[in-house]
Design an enzyme around this catalytic site. Structure first.
Site, PDB file in Angstrom:
ATOM      1  N   LYS A 110       0.788  -1.089  -0.075  1.00  0.00           N
ATOM      2  CA  LYS A 110      -0.031  -0.198   0.041  1.00  0.00           C
ATOM      3  C   LYS A 110       1.040   1.138  -0.059  1.00  0.00           C
ATOM      4  O   LYS A 110       1.961   1.336   0.629  1.00  0.00           O
ATOM      5  CB  LYS A 110      -0.667   0.077   1.392  1.00  0.00           C
ATOM      6  CG  LYS A 110      -2.204   0.922   1.104  1.00  0.00           C
ATOM      7  CD  LYS A 110      -3.395   0.312   0.224  1.00  0.00           C
ATOM      8  CE  LYS A 110      -4.561   0.625   0.523  1.00  0.00           C
ATOM      9  NZ  LYS A 110      -5.465  -0.046  -0.259  1.00  0.00           N
TER      10      LYS A 110
ATOM     11  N   ASP B 291      -6.590   3.915  -4.880  1.00  0.00           N
ATOM     12  CA  ASP B 291      -7.386   3.943  -3.732  1.00  0.00           C
ATOM     13  C   ASP B 291      -7.849   5.025  -3.630  1.00  0.00           C
ATOM     14  O   ASP B 291      -8.348   5.793  -4.373  1.00  0.00           O
ATOM     15  CB  ASP B 291      -6.272   3.274  -2.761  1.00  0.00           C
ATOM     16  CG  ASP B 291      -6.591   3.119  -1.415  1.00  0.00           C
ATOM     17  OD1 ASP B 291      -7.109   1.954  -1.256  1.00  0.00           O
ATOM     18  OD2 ASP B 291      -6.528   3.855  -0.434  1.00  0.00           O
TER      19      ASP B 291
HETATM   20  P1  NAD Z   1     -16.058   6.080  -2.621  1.00  0.00           P
HETATM   21  O1  NAD Z   1     -15.345   7.531  -2.123  1.00  0.00           O
HETATM   22  O2  NAD Z   1     -16.352   6.182  -4.190  1.00  0.00           O
HETATM   23  O3  NAD Z   1     -17.337   6.162  -1.908  1.00  0.00           O
HETATM   24  C1  NAD Z   1     -17.517   6.567  -0.442  1.00  0.00           C
HETATM   25  C2  NAD Z   1     -18.893   6.566  -0.130  1.00  0.00           C
HETATM   26  O4  NAD Z   1     -19.080   6.729   1.193  1.00  0.00           O
HETATM   27  C3  NAD Z   1     -19.629   7.989  -0.845  1.00  0.00           C
HETATM   28  O5  NAD Z   1     -20.734   7.648  -1.201  1.00  0.00           O
HETATM   29  C4  NAD Z   1     -19.558   9.035   0.268  1.00  0.00           C
HETATM   30  O6  NAD Z   1     -20.492   9.880   0.268  1.00  0.00           O
HETATM   31  C5  NAD Z   1     -19.951   7.982   1.512  1.00  0.00           C
HETATM   32  N1  NAD Z   1     -19.290   8.555   2.625  1.00  0.00           N
HETATM   33  C6  NAD Z   1     -18.367   9.482   3.008  1.00  0.00           C
HETATM   34  N2  NAD Z   1     -18.498   9.728   4.375  1.00  0.00           N
HETATM   35  C7  NAD Z   1     -19.526   9.156   4.804  1.00  0.00           C
HETATM   36  C8  NAD Z   1     -20.000   9.088   6.453  1.00  0.00           C
HETATM   37  N3  NAD Z   1     -19.316   9.901   7.354  1.00  0.00           N
HETATM   38  N4  NAD Z   1     -21.079   8.264   6.439  1.00  0.00           N
HETATM   39  C9  NAD Z   1     -21.529   7.675   5.428  1.00  0.00           C
HETATM   40  N5  NAD Z   1     -21.071   7.584   4.328  1.00  0.00           N
HETATM   41  C10 NAD Z   1     -20.036   8.193   4.005  1.00  0.00           C
HETATM   42  O7  NAD Z   1     -15.182   5.179  -2.034  1.00  0.00           O
HETATM   43  P2  NAD Z   1     -15.223   3.308  -2.563  1.00  0.00           P
HETATM   44  O8  NAD Z   1     -14.192   3.114  -3.480  1.00  0.00           O
HETATM   45  O9  NAD Z   1     -16.671   3.224  -2.606  1.00  0.00           O
HETATM   46  O10 NAD Z   1     -14.770   2.719  -1.323  1.00  0.00           O
HETATM   47  C11 NAD Z   1     -15.465   2.536   0.059  1.00  0.00           C
HETATM   48  C12 NAD Z   1     -14.842   1.631   1.236  1.00  0.00           C
HETATM   49  O11 NAD Z   1     -14.445   0.373   0.373  1.00  0.00           O
HETATM   50  C13 NAD Z   1     -13.710   2.153   1.374  1.00  0.00           C
HETATM   51  O12 NAD Z   1     -13.386   1.485   2.947  1.00  0.00           O
HETATM   52  C14 NAD Z   1     -12.574   1.534   0.541  1.00  0.00           C
HETATM   53  O13 NAD Z   1     -11.322   1.338   1.239  1.00  0.00           O
HETATM   54  C15 NAD Z   1     -13.357   0.101   0.470  1.00  0.00           C
HETATM   55  N6  NAD Z   1     -12.704  -0.701  -0.678  1.00  0.00           N
HETATM   56  C16 NAD Z   1     -12.884   0.106  -1.855  1.00  0.00           C
HETATM   57  C17 NAD Z   1     -12.193  -0.751  -3.063  1.00  0.00           C
HETATM   58  C18 NAD Z   1     -12.597  -0.156  -4.369  1.00  0.00           C
HETATM   59  O14 NAD Z   1     -12.294  -0.739  -5.469  1.00  0.00           O
HETATM   60  N7  NAD Z   1     -13.211   0.780  -4.687  1.00  0.00           N
HETATM   61  C19 NAD Z   1     -11.679  -2.035  -2.930  1.00  0.00           C
HETATM   62  C20 NAD Z   1     -11.829  -2.662  -1.622  1.00  0.00           C
HETATM   63  C21 NAD Z   1     -12.177  -1.822  -0.701  1.00  0.00           C
END
Ligand code: NAD
Length: 400
Positions: free
Chosen positions: A95, A135
């Site tokens: 990472k 990420d």
């Molecule tokens: P993203 O930024 O696209 O979406 C995040 C969402 O969470 C948004 O809708 C945002 O408005 C919402 N959010 C932000 N603050 C918030 C709060 N206080 N309460 C509720 N909702 C809130 O991110 P993502 O890529 O969807 O990632 C989400 C999670 O999944 C993270 O923990 C990330 O590490 C994990 N993840 C993502 C991937 C990927 O491929 N995108 C892979 C593995 C893990």
């Protein structure tokens, strides 16, 4: 007791493996200058943690955020080590990140940061060494800048050096939705195992890449998503939300709470809704000691990384809530990255249906590995860590 230590004890493997897995192999920390558009020069801190490479080259994302520091990248690379092992991928865990808030910088400045990051790490990364991906606050465009810089320095085309690239720049069709799609496959396996019907309500915290794609795929397959939320709050409808209309609404940059066909709920309340299944898909540390007792869902799928604190995990277990852990539920993202890496190395171009089929194979295999360790006495998380550590230990035995 620590989960790793506990798994090592239960598996009866050498304690040295637990010790090896408590420390990163290598952490690279550097500072570099950024010339801003106005000519001013500032210095930024960059990091890359290569936690463990027993199973293959390190693999994990790069985040651009003001909270990035050494501890954070080390912790996240540790999680990647266990995730990649559980998914059966030929990868170790990595990472990285840059400590800055990209929202305060122009696109050309972000491009310069991306290229400088690669110049500083060039000797330590590559398709056989460490393969970064997007990420938090990095995306396909950032990967395109990075791979372009990498190729210039290498003097040849090495598209397998980064994944999560734009589809028309040797990226993978279906990579964007892969984490949500992978979570969906795990949910299907669990629903089948526990006889959960399509009528059961599902609440999803977060409506970004993971939450929105998951909600869409569940809805397309006849499941009832009763609540979703973004950073401004949530929306609830006990009959099921009209997800396609909500996605259209969200595309116009409006918060989901302003969607008319549902009742407003706060993010706190969304977690506590009386529904069968809860999917935290937004941030870490959302279910803690102070709210764990209020969770009414019977199944919690960790689509986000680390959404449940260890204390809360204990409380949920005592209350009979089944938690499906992040290293299983969200490993679809890195699994699709693996497919992109293979595609680039083969000089191939996979079509979308082939990607979905291959992703299902990886997710089903990961779930089977968890089931092979699962008993009534241990949680899905413990079983997942045992399956992951069993594979890591088999590889580590050749190292010392
Ligand atoms: P993203 O930024 O696209 O979406 C995040 C969402 O969470 C948004 O809708 C945002 O408005 C919402 N959010 C932000 N603050 C918030 C709060 N206080 N309460 C509720 N909702 C809130 O991110 P993502 O890529 O969807 O990632 C989400 C999670 O999944 C993270 O923990 C990330 O590490 C994990 N993840 C993502 C991937 C990927 O491929 N995108 C892979 C593995 C893990």
């Amino acid at each position: 007791m620590d989960l790793i230590q506990e798994s090592v004890d239960a598996l009866g493997v050498d304690k040295k493996y637990a010790e090896r897995l408590e420390h990163p192999e290598r952490v690279i920390e550097f500072t570099f200058p950024l010339r801003k558009d106005d000519g001013d020069v500032i210095f930024l801190k960059g990091f890359r943690s290569q936690y463990n490479s027993a199973l293959g080259p390190c693999k994990g994302g790069i985040r651009f955020h003001e909270n990035v520091d050494r501890d954070e990248v080390v912790l996240l690379s540790k999680l990647m080590t266990f995730k990649n092992s559980l998914a059966g991928l030929p990868y170790g865990g990595g990472k990285g990140g840059v400590q800055f808030n990209p929202k305060q910088f122009s696109k050309t400045e972000i491009e310069r940061v991306s290229k400088s990051y690669v110049r500083n790490l060039f000797k330590f990364i590559g398709p056989d060494v460490d393969i970064p991906a997007p990420d938090v606050n990095t995306n396909a465009e950032v990967m395109a800048w990075m791979v372009d810089e990498y190729n210039s320095l290498a003097g040849r085309k090495e598209f397998a050096s980064f994944t999560g690239k734009p589809v028309d720049f040797n990226g993978l069709k279906g990579r964007g939705e892969a984490t949500g799609r992978g979570a969906y496959f795990i949910m299907m396996s669990v629903f089948k195992r526990h006889n959960i019907s399509k009528k059961a309500g599902i609440a999803i915290q977060g409506f970004g890449n993971v939450g929105m794609n998951l909600a869409r795929i569940l809805h397309e397959n006849g499941y009832k998503v009763v609540a979703v939320s973004d950073s401004k709050g949530g929306i609830y409808n006990s009959d099921g939300l009209d997800i396609p209309a909500l996605i259209e609404f969200k595309r116009s940059r409006k918060p989901v709470q302003e969607f008319e066909k549902g009742d407003k709920v706060s993010n706190e309340r969304l977690l506590e809704l009386d529904c069968d299944t809860l999917v935290p898909a937004a941030l870490d540390n959302q279910i803690r000691r102070d709210n764990a007792d209020k969770i009414k869902a019977k199944y919690v799928f960790e689509a986000a990384n680390n959404p449940i604190t260890p204390e809360a995990d204990q409380i949920l277990a005592e209350n009979g809530v089944e938690v499906l852990p992040d290293i299983l539920v969200n490993c679809g993202g890195v699994s699709a990255s693996y497919l992109e890496w293979v595609q680039n190395r083969e000089g191939n171009v996979y079509d979308y249906d082939a990607v979905v089929d291959k992703l299902k194979v990886v997710m089903d295999r990961a779930f089977s590995r968890v089931l092979s360790e699962k008993t009534d006495k241990i949680s899905y998380r413990e079983a997942a860590y045992r399956a992951s550590i069993r594979r890591l230990a088999a590889a580590l035995q050749h190292q010392f």
